[in-house]
Write a protein that holds these residues in place. Structure first.
Motif, mmCIF file in Angstrom:
data_model
loop_
_atom_site.group_PDB
_atom_site.id
_atom_site.type_symbol
_atom_site.label_atom_id
_atom_site.label_comp_id
_atom_site.label_asym_id
_atom_site.label_seq_id
_atom_site.Cartn_x
_atom_site.Cartn_y
_atom_site.Cartn_z
ATOM 1 N N MET A 1 -21.040 -22.651 8.582
ATOM 2 C CA MET A 1 -20.247 -22.822 7.293
ATOM 3 C C MET A 1 -20.480 -24.115 6.377
ATOM 4 O O MET A 1 -19.969 -24.941 6.727
ATOM 5 C CB MET A 1 -18.798 -22.315 7.563
ATOM 6 C CG MET A 1 -18.501 -21.342 8.020
ATOM 7 S SD MET A 1 -16.932 -20.684 8.288
ATOM 8 C CE MET A 1 -16.583 -21.897 9.637
ATOM 9 N N PRO A 2 -21.218 -24.168 5.808
ATOM 10 C CA PRO A 2 -21.486 -25.460 4.927
ATOM 11 C C PRO A 2 -20.419 -25.562 4.029
ATOM 12 O O PRO A 2 -19.957 -24.845 3.193
ATOM 13 C CB PRO A 2 -22.876 -25.478 4.374
ATOM 14 C CG PRO A 2 -23.152 -24.045 4.334
ATOM 15 C CD PRO A 2 -22.502 -23.174 5.172
ATOM 16 N N ALA A 3 -20.087 -27.122 3.830
ATOM 17 C CA ALA A 3 -19.240 -27.311 2.804
ATOM 18 C C ALA A 3 -19.950 -28.669 1.900
ATOM 19 O O ALA A 3 -20.465 -29.435 2.662
ATOM 20 C CB ALA A 3 -18.047 -27.774 3.119
ATOM 21 N N TYR A 4 -19.892 -28.690 0.576
ATOM 22 C CA TYR A 4 -20.772 -29.676 -0.157
ATOM 23 C C TYR A 4 -19.659 -30.680 -0.764
ATOM 24 O O TYR A 4 -18.582 -30.078 -1.344
ATOM 25 C CB TYR A 4 -21.755 -28.963 -0.854
ATOM 26 C CG TYR A 4 -22.618 -27.905 -0.182
ATOM 27 C CD1 TYR A 4 -23.724 -28.400 0.384
ATOM 28 C CD2 TYR A 4 -22.233 -26.703 -0.487
ATOM 29 C CE1 TYR A 4 -24.553 -27.324 0.925
ATOM 30 C CE2 TYR A 4 -23.147 -25.813 0.223
ATOM 31 C CZ TYR A 4 -24.097 -25.987 0.862
ATOM 32 O OH TYR A 4 -24.919 -25.058 1.466
ATOM 33 N N ARG A 5 -20.088 -32.025 -0.828
ATOM 34 C CA ARG A 5 -19.438 -33.020 -1.595
ATOM 35 C C ARG A 5 -20.040 -32.861 -3.069
ATOM 36 O O ARG A 5 -20.984 -33.245 -3.282
ATOM 37 C CB ARG A 5 -19.273 -34.238 -1.051
ATOM 38 C CG ARG A 5 -18.834 -35.414 -1.629
ATOM 39 C CD ARG A 5 -18.004 -36.263 -0.821
ATOM 40 N NE ARG A 5 -17.418 -37.306 -1.349
ATOM 41 C CZ ARG A 5 -16.071 -37.150 -1.232
ATOM 42 N NH1 ARG A 5 -15.427 -36.275 -0.809
ATOM 43 N NH2 ARG A 5 -15.333 -38.421 -2.052
ATOM 44 N N ASP A 6 -18.844 -32.868 -3.954
ATOM 45 C CA ASP A 6 -19.277 -32.991 -5.401
ATOM 46 C C ASP A 6 -19.045 -34.735 -5.735
ATOM 47 O O ASP A 6 -18.105 -34.926 -5.876
ATOM 48 C CB ASP A 6 -18.431 -32.238 -6.428
ATOM 49 C CG ASP A 6 -18.885 -32.197 -7.816
ATOM 50 O OD1 ASP A 6 -19.715 -32.988 -8.002
ATOM 51 O OD2 ASP A 6 -18.254 -31.703 -8.477
ATOM 52 N N GLU A 7 -20.144 -35.398 -5.870
ATOM 53 C CA GLU A 7 -20.245 -36.594 -6.008
ATOM 54 C C GLU A 7 -19.567 -37.262 -7.544
ATOM 55 O O GLU A 7 -19.028 -38.289 -7.366
ATOM 56 C CB GLU A 7 -21.450 -37.377 -5.855
ATOM 57 C CG GLU A 7 -22.160 -37.088 -4.558
ATOM 58 C CD GLU A 7 -21.442 -37.670 -3.431
ATOM 59 O OE1 GLU A 7 -20.812 -38.976 -3.894
ATOM 60 O OE2 GLU A 7 -21.463 -37.255 -2.339
ATOM 61 N N ASP A 8 -19.842 -36.494 -8.605
ATOM 62 C CA ASP A 8 -18.956 -36.791 -9.772
ATOM 63 C C ASP A 8 -17.696 -36.869 -9.698
ATOM 64 O O ASP A 8 -17.107 -37.573 -10.392
ATOM 65 C CB ASP A 8 -19.838 -35.904 -10.800
ATOM 66 C CG ASP A 8 -21.198 -35.953 -10.999
ATOM 67 O OD1 ASP A 8 -21.745 -36.930 -10.768
ATOM 68 O OD2 ASP A 8 -21.577 -34.840 -11.548
ATOM 69 N N LYS A 9 -16.962 -35.817 -9.166
ATOM 70 C CA LYS A 9 -15.554 -35.720 -9.192
ATOM 71 C C LYS A 9 -14.860 -35.887 -7.936
ATOM 72 O O LYS A 9 -13.533 -36.173 -7.708
ATOM 73 C CB LYS A 9 -15.339 -34.081 -9.491
ATOM 74 C CG LYS A 9 -15.701 -33.510 -10.605
ATOM 75 C CD LYS A 9 -15.223 -32.239 -10.757
ATOM 76 C CE LYS A 9 -15.925 -31.830 -12.282
ATOM 77 N NZ LYS A 9 -15.806 -30.231 -12.456
ATOM 78 N N GLY A 10 -15.697 -36.226 -6.694
ATOM 79 C CA GLY A 10 -15.119 -36.656 -5.520
ATOM 80 C C GLY A 10 -14.350 -35.921 -4.749
ATOM 81 O O GLY A 10 -13.651 -36.129 -3.817
ATOM 82 N N ASN A 11 -14.647 -34.355 -4.977
ATOM 83 C CA ASN A 11 -14.011 -33.393 -4.335
ATOM 84 C C ASN A 11 -14.934 -32.516 -3.439
ATOM 85 O O ASN A 11 -16.195 -32.654 -3.550
ATOM 86 C CB ASN A 11 -12.982 -32.656 -4.763
ATOM 87 C CG ASN A 11 -13.437 -31.892 -6.191
ATOM 88 O OD1 ASN A 11 -14.783 -31.854 -6.486
ATOM 89 N ND2 ASN A 11 -12.748 -31.665 -7.205
ATOM 90 N N TRP A 12 -14.623 -31.403 -2.525
ATOM 91 C CA TRP A 12 -15.472 -30.654 -2.054
ATOM 92 C C TRP A 12 -15.629 -29.227 -2.553
ATOM 93 O O TRP A 12 -14.444 -28.825 -3.342
ATOM 94 C CB TRP A 12 -14.962 -30.444 -0.486
ATOM 95 C CG TRP A 12 -15.039 -31.841 0.164
ATOM 96 C CD1 TRP A 12 -14.305 -32.946 0.010
ATOM 97 C CD2 TRP A 12 -16.133 -32.239 1.053
ATOM 98 N NE1 TRP A 12 -14.763 -33.722 1.009
ATOM 99 C CE2 TRP A 12 -16.117 -33.475 1.622
ATOM 100 C CE3 TRP A 12 -17.565 -31.700 1.343
ATOM 101 C CZ2 TRP A 12 -16.831 -34.162 2.349
ATOM 102 C CZ3 TRP A 12 -18.233 -32.333 2.283
ATOM 103 C CH2 TRP A 12 -18.099 -33.596 2.717
ATOM 104 N N PHE A 13 -16.936 -28.302 -2.358
ATOM 105 C CA PHE A 13 -16.851 -27.093 -2.538
ATOM 106 C C PHE A 13 -17.408 -26.410 -1.593
ATOM 107 O O PHE A 13 -18.426 -26.835 -0.836
ATOM 108 C CB PHE A 13 -17.260 -27.137 -4.027
ATOM 109 C CG PHE A 13 -18.964 -27.347 -4.081
ATOM 110 C CD1 PHE A 13 -19.817 -26.499 -4.184
ATOM 111 C CD2 PHE A 13 -19.362 -28.662 -4.427
ATOM 112 C CE1 PHE A 13 -21.255 -26.693 -3.971
ATOM 113 C CE2 PHE A 13 -20.690 -29.047 -4.424
ATOM 114 C CZ PHE A 13 -21.621 -28.083 -4.354
ATOM 115 N N SER A 14 -17.441 -25.219 -1.707
ATOM 116 C CA SER A 14 -18.055 -24.092 -0.904
ATOM 117 C C SER A 14 -18.781 -22.998 -1.606
ATOM 118 O O SER A 14 -18.452 -22.393 -2.417
ATOM 119 C CB SER A 14 -16.897 -23.501 0.242
ATOM 120 O OG SER A 14 -17.489 -22.883 1.123
ATOM 121 N N SER A 15 -19.905 -22.774 -0.902
ATOM 122 C CA SER A 15 -20.754 -21.788 -1.350
ATOM 123 C C SER A 15 -21.061 -20.840 -0.542
ATOM 124 O O SER A 15 -21.705 -21.205 0.490
ATOM 125 C CB SER A 15 -21.900 -22.356 -2.264
ATOM 126 O OG SER A 15 -22.723 -21.453 -2.661
#
Length: 103
Positions: A1-15
């Motif tokens: 279950m990968p989660a990725y970091r959004d570097e521009d906004k500084g939060n995480w997202f899941s796909s």
């Protein structure tokens, strides 16, 4: 279950991918989690809901039921249902898996 970091906004997202009711493969993306753990937890819950699997806890199933039925019944009916669910059903079956509950 990968989660990725959004570097521009500084939060995480899941796909993740799932199959809809037509059998078509669909990508689901959810953004705005503060921690990686929250993103992974959301993905896990989403996969349990999208699969037609009864291996989830009863209280998680009740949350799905509540979101589905709340818009389809009158307000007073909903208040009565919610009272019975919270007072009688959740304490008895909340932590058990649905496939473990027998009549």
């Amino acid at each position: 279950m990968p989660a990725y970091r959004d570097e521009d906004k500084g939060n995480w997202f899941s796909s993740c991918y799932y199959q809809d009711w037509k059998g078509k493969r669909v990508k689901k993306l959810k953004r705005g989690f503060k921690t990686k753990k929250e993103a992974q937890e959301w993905e896990n819950n989403f996969k349990l809901q999208s699969e037609n699997n009864l291996d989830m806890k009863f209280k998680d199933f009740v949350n799905i039921y509540k979101s589905d039925i709340k818009t389809r019944v009158k307000y007073n009916t909903w208040i009565s249902k919610e009272y019975i669910i919270n007072l009688k059903i959740i304490p008895a079956f909340g932590e058990r898996k649905i496939n473990e509950i027998k009549p």
